[in-house]
Design an enzyme around this catalytic site. Sequence first.
Site, PDB file in Angstrom:
ATOM      1  N   SER A  45     -21.844   1.938  48.864  1.00 49.68           N
ATOM      2  CA  SER A  45     -21.970   0.708  48.076  1.00 49.68           C
ATOM      3  C   SER A  45     -21.591   0.927  46.616  1.00 49.68           C
ATOM      4  O   SER A  45     -21.512   2.065  46.128  1.00 49.68           O
ATOM      5  CB  SER A  45     -23.406   0.175  48.144  1.00 49.68           C
ATOM      6  N   MET A  46     -21.358  -0.172  45.917  1.00 47.58           N
ATOM      7  CA  MET A  46     -21.091  -0.118  44.488  1.00 47.58           C
ATOM      8  C   MET A  46     -22.245   0.594  43.779  1.00 47.58           C
ATOM      9  O   MET A  46     -23.411   0.250  44.011  1.00 47.58           O
ATOM     10  CB  MET A  46     -20.971  -1.525  43.903  1.00 47.58           C
TER      11      MET A  46
END
Length: 374
Positions: free
Chosen positions: A75-76
Amino acid sequence: MTPDWVTAFADTARKRFLPSVMWPYDQASEEHVTVDRSADFESWNRYACSDMAIITQWDDGASTTPGTDMTSSSSMPSLVMSMLADLQVQPGHKVLEIGTGTGWNAALLAHRAGSGRVTTVEVDPTVAETARHALQQAGIAVTVIRGDGLHGYPAAAPYDRLIATCGLRTVPYAWVEQMRPDGVLLIPWGTQFTSTEATARLVVASDGNSASGPFTQRVTFMRARAQRLTVGDYDTYVTADAKEGAQRSHTTLPHDEVFGTTLWDANQFALGLCVPAVVHTKGPVENGARPVWLLSLNDRSWACVLFRDNGARFTVYQHGHRRLWDETEAAHTWWTEQGRPGFGNFGLTVDKAGQHVWLNAENNVVSQHIRGQS
């Protein structure tokens, strides 16, 4: 970044957990590109150190190039940070993570909670083994379990914190049962209506029999594999008889007014709460019309609305026991009357009876109008 997480992020670089071959999204080409560390380290390192989500597996490992479905990712970093801040892990907490992925999130949790305090469960055997190896190489003591995270991991319970890194439509009560009173669960949750989700921050009641709390932020995660959505083919809904018997009407509500313009708008999230067991999809533009389909998941009811740019009146077709456009229009009216509440105005409760979503007290609205999610 909150001060309590600065050291964990500084000491636990994401790139130590990323595979040699990965698939970040390229803004210029608007597609996922293959980046190989051994062939182009500069590009690989640039993506690895960027604030973007990176795909690490396609089609449950069946594809070694960009395939049909994204099935594992990193994920970011900004999203990882914001979710960890919501979770409020403290040193000494015992933490359960559902969805190991690359192992980076588990490493950050272990840095904060302490060595041996984190258990992470991953359903994919290859992903689990790769993460276990990365954690061992980094010298981080995390227990990696290969199994179905929807069962939790009772052998190490009770937990102070639980975080899921996959999207849920139904929260397993087993997770609540494995928590200590006042423990916190952070869960990406949404409806079948759309892929738009929000993180529910649930606090376990003092008696341990339920967990409840508000949604904190908008997200979109890959769904837990056991809760992936399966929808029948178009032909199973729109049969010759269904076309012949479809009810025709009209609406003056424009597309963007009902459904919003992006996945980040609250429209679709709110509609999904009030129109249960329905999928919303868009069809290809034909003769200037943009069809939007509503498909029931518990029978073969369907609706189709033909939106046209700059139009003022749009044709609606409905068929089956449910009048899905009528339900959607009524849900939109309700949402508008409540002042168009956003994600943060809703909350989720999970108990032995199931789950239900509520609208917070500031709106002075009782929860029974939001139905179908228990």
